[in-house]
Design a protein around this motif. Structure first.
Motif, PDB file in Angstrom:
ATOM      1  N   ASN A 459      24.090 -10.364   8.412  1.00 62.62           N
ATOM      2  CA  ASN A 459      23.895  -9.826  10.053  1.00 62.62           C
ATOM      3  C   ASN A 459      22.664  -8.652   9.770  1.00 62.62           C
ATOM      4  O   ASN A 459      22.091  -8.816  10.912  1.00 62.62           O
ATOM      5  N   ILE A 460      22.599  -7.751   8.871  1.00 60.47           N
ATOM      6  CA  ILE A 460      21.349  -6.978   8.938  1.00 60.47           C
ATOM      7  C   ILE A 460      20.158  -7.750   8.529  1.00 60.47           C
ATOM      8  O   ILE A 460      19.101  -7.441   9.419  1.00 60.47           O
ATOM      9  N   GLY A 461      20.207  -8.822   7.826  1.00 55.08           N
ATOM     10  CA  GLY A 461      18.864  -9.580   7.753  1.00 55.08           C
ATOM     11  C   GLY A 461      18.718 -10.083   9.125  1.00 55.08           C
ATOM     12  O   GLY A 461      17.424 -10.115   9.396  1.00 55.08           O
ATOM     13  N   LEU A 462      19.672 -10.740  10.021  1.00 52.96           N
ATOM     14  CA  LEU A 462      19.314 -11.178  11.023  1.00 52.96           C
ATOM     15  C   LEU A 462      18.530 -10.214  12.049  1.00 52.96           C
ATOM     16  O   LEU A 462      17.877 -10.539  12.889  1.00 52.96           O
ATOM     17  N   SER A 463      19.125  -8.978  11.892  1.00 53.05           N
ATOM     18  CA  SER A 463      18.666  -7.999  12.807  1.00 53.05           C
ATOM     19  C   SER A 463      17.006  -7.907  12.704  1.00 53.05           C
ATOM     20  O   SER A 463      16.220  -7.151  13.476  1.00 53.05           O
ATOM     21  N   LEU A 464      16.710  -7.978  11.454  1.00 48.49           N
ATOM     22  CA  LEU A 464      15.449  -7.877  11.116  1.00 48.49           C
ATOM     23  C   LEU A 464      14.368  -9.178  11.314  1.00 48.49           C
ATOM     24  O   LEU A 464      13.002  -8.917  11.159  1.00 48.49           O
ATOM     25  N   ALA A 465      14.951 -10.362  11.637  1.00 51.01           N
ATOM     26  CA  ALA A 465      14.141 -11.253  11.657  1.00 51.01           C
ATOM     27  C   ALA A 465      13.273 -11.462  12.852  1.00 51.01           C
ATOM     28  O   ALA A 465      13.616 -10.928  13.945  1.00 51.01           O
TER      29      ALA A 465
END
Length: 880
Positions: A459-465
């Protein structure tokens, strides 16, 4: 018959020469380039040729005052077009010929080979279904003349005179007649012709090659020189370990000491017509290498075990020709025709292959694309994808995953790396090893201060995509070289789709995941789409949510169920990635929870129908089997229910009854019978293997028992769904005395307090068996199917006590204080009909088996019980 031609002199091409342009560039310093890169001297190319064909692809600088990487970063059109940066700078852009354009100047055969001291005879096999010779074949023959003194062309079809005339200036002998024996049939005819009409003893090498490839990309000379320097009797360009290690027959060279022997010709003269090309490969190509090796000859290939990256490449697929760019970058001058005509067998991707071909050899690019009917689709390079990769303590693997992304060779991708609290230094290695890629935005690393779990990390990675399309990469997986191209084409071809998924392959077992078209019903039964092969539009995160942090496992199934709930995903029928299920150090961040427990959570969350299999072991139960099966069929509830009758080779009419029941209830009842009697334990082992892994639960109902409550399964499934700490549940047993015709319950069960028991409760009762009978049990399927071999060993019989101690590994054992199954007790049954000594021996064996699975806190008491019973058996033996 052979047709002799006069060799023709090479005439200069009337067009701009890229080498001359490079030489005129002040930025190109040939001395500096040669000193800077030591491999140039060993490549057989001049510094200008090396930089033009190879160096700029490796981001090498042509001189101290020019940066290749910086220039391509500032001119993305040059990067996309695959144009050498110095050529781009001084000619603005070198556009390739358009597919369908008229051929360039006539091809000319060299006046002499590059190896005046080595004489080579080449036999070139070809087939033209339409009777027309394609331009790429002419290009191949021109390249072949650089290494072959005599060229014999053998066509497996008749050729019109005008087509034969196109070949004659480029070969010495031409045979064109239909024989239908594929390339080995042409090799046979060429060899016989060469033996009978040519002075073969005057040649040093005999080369067999065919028109299944486009080439040469530049020149056959460097690879020919390299292979002739090796001390082997025959060689090829590539090998394939499928079936057995063998040289792939599209390019094979033999030494004189081989081709002058009679047994060499005997192999080829035995070639016969086969129904299809696959049979030709199996009958001739695959065994050829081993056949000659058995005669004492040695062999090698240009691409072999010493070639960098071969092990990783062949783990993806043993046929290296499916990776044309890997072959080309390691010295192979040929690209298989099928790599352009059948994109599903080009794992490097069609567009990437075409780009490489275009910038390497424009004329061959024109001929190949014209033949294959393909063209570069520039839209592919406009699709942008963000990949999310969480990892925890995967320093030993993460580099492989990262490299698989960078090898996509596309600027429109980013890999978001989320370090989930690692302690092995992997994050620092990424910063150190990939500083340039991080600066360019290809890699986006982030470190979490403490471990948060796979869902939170993703989820953290998705927020940075930053891109519109989102994909996923696990740290122990790899993208296929054509991953981005495959999905880009899928997106362009299906603009309405918001989800796409492709096929993932296990690098060890070759097992495929995601190799089925989408079926919502199957998806509800269990996930068959690997998250590494799943791609979705970013807008779905707003409407369907992110990864569920309450789940520790099967978070991918949960996400895919949500994202595909409203619109069918598009299936990409190509391998898009590779996974590795080889056991690791226990550092996965998604395997800490019971699989079956997680599956029940997902089913409950999505309101999915549960599945149960009822196993009915039977042996000489013809009189009672129908009653047992009908009681199972009468079960009520909202669940999928399959019934498997397992007949252990009965000698009465059990088989007849079982098959009749299967015929009467074909949608629900399956009859199964092994080839021979297995005995109780092995029969149970075989039964457990028959259970569909997608079914959540498995029930047992012995062939002479029956269920008296039509809600038995429903009640027990609801119990296990509500009590995820339990992997099995049993209910109160009603015993029917067949001799006396009376019913009773088990006193030991009347004394149970509460709805959960432990092995301590079993040991506290003199019988040590609170279950009483398997027909009262329901198990979580995943744990049942993991039951180890020791449970079925020939020295002991599977029993309720051992099974209870095994399931204690997974939590408590549930109990429902309600009689729902009936155990029929026969006066001559296995237990009731046994002597006291036999009962003691059986009870000792049962407890020994339980001891094998018992947790440490129960072992001492079990050993005491076994010792007590052995003493009793000893005393009984003395009395007898």
């Amino acid at each position: 018959m052979g047709l002799s031609v006069t060799r023709m002199r090479v005439e200069p091409m009337q067009q701009d020469d890229p080498l001359e342009i490079l030489r005129s560039c002040p930025e190109f310093d040939r001395g500096w380039y040669a000193d800077q890169y030591a491999d140039v001297a060993h490549s057989g190319l001049t510094p200008e040729e090396h930089y033009l064909r190879i160096g700029f692809l490796l981001n090498r600088d042509p001189g101290p005052d020019f940066s290749t990487r910086d220039y391509l970063d500032r001119h993305p059109d040059a990067r996309e077009a695959g144009v050498n940066p110095l050529l781009h700078k001084h000619r603005q852009i070198a556009r390739p010929p358009v597919v369908g354009a008229k051929p360039g100047p006539a091809l000319r055969r060299p006046s002499r080979t590059a190896f005046p001291d080595l004489r080579t005879c080449a036999i070139f096999a070809a087939y033209a279904a339409d009777g027309k010779v394609p331009d790429y074949t002419l290009h191949y023959l021109v390249g072949l003349a650089e290494i072959a003194d005599r060229i014999v062309v053998v066509y497996d079809n008749d050729l019109p005179e005008e087509e034969a005339n196109r070949l004659r200036p480029l070969c010495d002998d031409l045979i064109a007649a239909r024989h239908g024996e594929y390339d080995f049939g042409s090799y046979k005819r060429g060899l016989v012709y060469a033996r009978d009409r040519l002075a073969l003893e005057s040649y040093d090498h005999l080369l067999l090659c065919n028109d299944s490839c486009y080439g040469p990309l530049t020149s056959f000379a460097p690879s020919f020189r390299e292979m002739c320097s090796r001390s082997v009797d025959f060689w090829g360009l590539t090998s394939n370990a499928t079936f057995q290690p063998h040289i792939q027959s599209f390019f094979v060279c033999f030494s004189r000491q081989m081709f002058l022997r009679e047994d060499f010709f005997a192999f080829f003269e035995a070639v016969e017509k086969k129904p299809d090309v696959s049979q030709v490969v199996l009958t001739y190509e695959v065994p050829m290498t081993g056949h000659f090796e058995a005669l004492g000859f040695t062999w090698d290939t240009l691409i072999n075990k010493n070639t960098p990256g071969l092990e990783r490449t062949t783990r993806m697929d043993p046929n290296v020709t499916m990776f044309p760019l890997y072959m080309a970058r390691n010295g192979c001058e040929l690209i298989k025709v099928k790599a352009l005509k059948k994109v599903e067998v080009n794992y490097d991707g069609l567009n990437r292959t075409l780009l490489y071909l275009r910038r390497t050899n424009a004329e061959l690019f024109r001929a190949a694309t014209e033949h294959a009917g393909v063209a570069i689709d520039p839209r592919v390079f406009q699709v942008a994808i963000s990949l999310i990769c969480p990892f925890h303590n995967r320093a030993h693997l993460i580099g492989r995953a990262i490299e698989s992304v960078l090898e996509q060779n596309m600027a429109n991708v980013e890999l978001v790396l989320v370090d989930d609290g690692s302690t092995d230094g992997g994050y620092d290695r990424i910063l150190e090893n990939y500083a340039e890629e991080i600066e360019r935005g290809l890699l986006v690393p982030i470190r979490l201060p403490r471990k948060s779990g796979v869902s939170a990390a993703r989820n953290i990675g998705l927020s940075l995509a930053k891109h519109r399309w989102i994909g996923y990469l696990d740290s122990d997986n790899m993208l296929a070289p054509s991953y981005l191209e495959s999905f880009a084409l899928a997106i362009l071809g299906n603009p309405a789709a918001r989800c796409h998924y492709g096929v993932m392959r296990d690098m060890t077992t070759r097992k495929m995941v995601g190799a089925l078209d989408f079926d919502a019903t199957k998806m509800a039964e269990g996930n068959y789409i690997d998250l590494g092969g799943f791609l979705h539009h970013y807008t779905l995160l707003a409407t369907q949510g992110y990864f569920d942090r309450d789940l520790k496992r099967l978070v991918d199934w949960d996400l895919i169920l949500r994202f595909t709930s409203e619109k069918r995903p598009n299936w990409v029928r190509r391998i898009v990635g590779y996974y590795d299920e080889t056991p690791t150090k226990g550092d996965r961040i998604s395997t800490r929870e019971s699989f079956s427990e997680a599956r029940l959570k997902v089913r409950r969350k999505h309101g999915l129908q549960l599945g149960v299999t009822t196993l009915i072991p039977a042996y000489n139960h013809a009189a009672t089997l129908r009653t047992a099966v009908l009681s199972a069929l009468s079960q009520k509830g909202d669940f999928r229910h399959q019934i498997i009758i397992h007949d252990d080779c009965s000698t009465d009419e059990t088989e007849s009854v079982g098959r009749e029941l299967q015929k009467s209830y074909p949608e629900q009842v399956i009859y199964s019978r092994p080839e021979k009697n297995l005995g109780v334990s092995r029969a149970y082992q075989r039964m457990f293997k028959l259970v569909d892994a997608h079914d959540d639960f498995t029930a047992l109902l012995e062939g002479d028992d029956y269920w008296s409550d039509p809600e038995k399964l429903d009640r027990q499934m609801r119990f296990l769904t509500d009590n995820l700490d339990c992997a099995m549940v049993f209910s109160k047993v009603r015993v029917f005395d067949a001799a006396g015709g009376s019913y009773r319950t088990l006193k030991r069960q009347e004394e149970i307090r509460g709805n959960k028991v432990t092995p301590a409760d079993f040991l506290a009762h003199p019988s040590h068996n609170l279950i009483g009978n398997f027909s009262s049990c329901l198990f979580r399927t995943a744990e049942l199917k993991e039951m180890p071999e020791a449970m079925f060993s020939d020295g002991a019989r599977i029993n309720e006590i051992a099974v209870a101690f095994y399931f204690d590994r997974f939590g408590s054992i549930g109990y429902i204080d309600r009689p729902m199954s009936t155990y029929v007790q026969h006066p001559a049954g296995v237990w009731t009909g046994a002597s006291q000594a036999e009962q003691l021996r059986s009870s000792i064996a049962a407890r020994r088996l339980a001891l094998h699975f018992a947790a440490p806190q129960y072992r001492a008491r079990l050993e005491e019980i076994i010792a007590e019973r052995e003493a009793r058996l000893g005393r009984l033996s003395k009395v007898a």
